[in-house]
Design an enzyme around this catalytic site. Sequence first.
Site, PDB file in Angstrom:
ATOM      1  N   LYS A 102       0.091  -4.144   1.499  1.00 42.25           N
ATOM      2  CA  LYS A 102       1.296  -4.527   0.024  1.00 42.25           C
ATOM      3  C   LYS A 102       0.379  -5.931  -1.512  1.00 42.25           C
ATOM      4  O   LYS A 102      -0.113  -6.307  -1.024  1.00 42.25           O
ATOM      5  CB  LYS A 102       2.186  -5.428   0.053  1.00 42.25           C
ATOM      6  CG  LYS A 102       3.144  -4.402   1.110  1.00 42.25           C
ATOM      7  CD  LYS A 102       4.031  -2.919   0.915  1.00 42.25           C
ATOM      8  CE  LYS A 102       4.763  -1.796   1.664  1.00 42.25           C
ATOM      9  NZ  LYS A 102       4.816  -0.639   1.396  1.00 42.25           N
TER      10      LYS A 102
ATOM     11  N   ASP B 226       0.598  -2.706   7.138  1.00 42.34           N
ATOM     12  CA  ASP B 226       0.859  -2.681   5.120  1.00 42.34           C
ATOM     13  C   ASP B 226       0.519  -3.239   4.760  1.00 42.34           C
ATOM     14  O   ASP B 226       0.640  -4.572   5.113  1.00 42.34           O
ATOM     15  CB  ASP B 226       2.279  -1.760   5.450  1.00 42.34           C
ATOM     16  CG  ASP B 226       2.861  -1.385   4.769  1.00 42.34           C
ATOM     17  OD1 ASP B 226       2.048  -0.723   4.814  1.00 42.34           O
ATOM     18  OD2 ASP B 226       4.163  -1.726   4.482  1.00 42.34           O
TER      19      ASP B 226
ATOM     20  N   ASP C  78      -0.704   2.745   6.575  1.00 44.71           N
ATOM     21  CA  ASP C  78      -1.961   2.444   5.773  1.00 44.71           C
ATOM     22  C   ASP C  78      -2.974   2.087   6.961  1.00 44.71           C
ATOM     23  O   ASP C  78      -3.956   2.487   7.433  1.00 44.71           O
ATOM     24  CB  ASP C  78      -1.735   1.095   4.896  1.00 44.71           C
ATOM     25  CG  ASP C  78      -0.619   1.053   4.104  1.00 44.71           C
ATOM     26  OD1 ASP C  78      -0.277   2.566   3.950  1.00 44.71           O
ATOM     27  OD2 ASP C  78      -0.141   0.199   3.378  1.00 44.71           O
TER      28      ASP C  78
END
Length: 358
Positions: free
Chosen positions: A261, A259, A246
């Site tokens: 989420k 990352d 990411d």
Amino acid sequence: MFILKRVGCVGSIMVPQCTSLFVGNFSACHCLSSTKRHSPYSSVDIERYSSLVKAVMSSKVSSQTPENLQEEDEHIYGPVVKAQNPSSRSEVRVPKNLHPFLNCEETVETEEAESGPPARILLNRGKYRSPVPSVTRILQQTLSREQIFYLERWKRKMIAQLGEEGFQEYSQNLFRQGKLFHSTVEDTLISDATSMDKESSEKAEYQPDVQGYMESISHVLADVSAVRATESTVQHAELNYLGIMDCVARYRGVLCLIDWKTSEKPKPFLSNTFDNPIQVAAYAGALNSDGNYKYQVENGLIIVAYKDGSPAHAHQLSSELMLKYWSTWLLRLENFTEQRCSFIQSLNPNQASLCEGS
């Protein structure tokens, strides 16, 4: 003979009793003799088990889980003693191939000038699917039995509530929102990296589907700087896997692989993120070995955003934790390789040589 009936109480169960009054030469034999069959439950210690009966009759099926069923079982019968092979009690599995997390030929750069637009290396999908497996695919195919159990139970529960078509639509909406969220975060980070006025991005208006998520991570974005890469492909040539990370940026001054989420439920602890730390370590290990990136990443960061706009949870992974999850990733990678080799051999035993050295 006159027969009087009364009711006696044993524990919490009402038990009818029979009392005989003798008149003259009459006997009670007629009262005691009965053609009814003897019940096997008459010998049960009702007082001892009455609380259990109440608990079972008053419980809701939906509240029963493997955890509380086990607790009830242990409360009645005591803890389960599982037999173990004495030689394996202290055995801790370690990867066969302890591949280094960092590239020894590269130095961990901390003072490199960080300017210009972030790197974004696209995955060359080509006409055919890449033979190199992705991190996501490897993790999905090496789930534990416990993970599979809970995923299947959740899926069945959702299908029971929404129906097959409703569940498919729900899954597609989650995927679409997640993709839109990642795209919006990427645009915001690139805008911040190329614009001197960071306040303009904080006042930006987002699409309704991601408005809550972006509000949720607003306090995190304030601590993100020096973005080096977004939605960029990394590949580990030696271990033969790839993935799309990411983001790589500094969070509160520390260079991290980030990352993003989304979640419908709060995840305040790192343990709530399941396999996400393993995924971050896998991406970082691939980046550290990928010649397209001239730096090394030792730390990780998992950001969990919420649709209702509540503050996102930021879970930092220190270099020590990253090494721990890197070791776990190597084990999952070995499991995946063994599964693939077994499948190939089952199709054609003559192709066993393809698995050698993998």
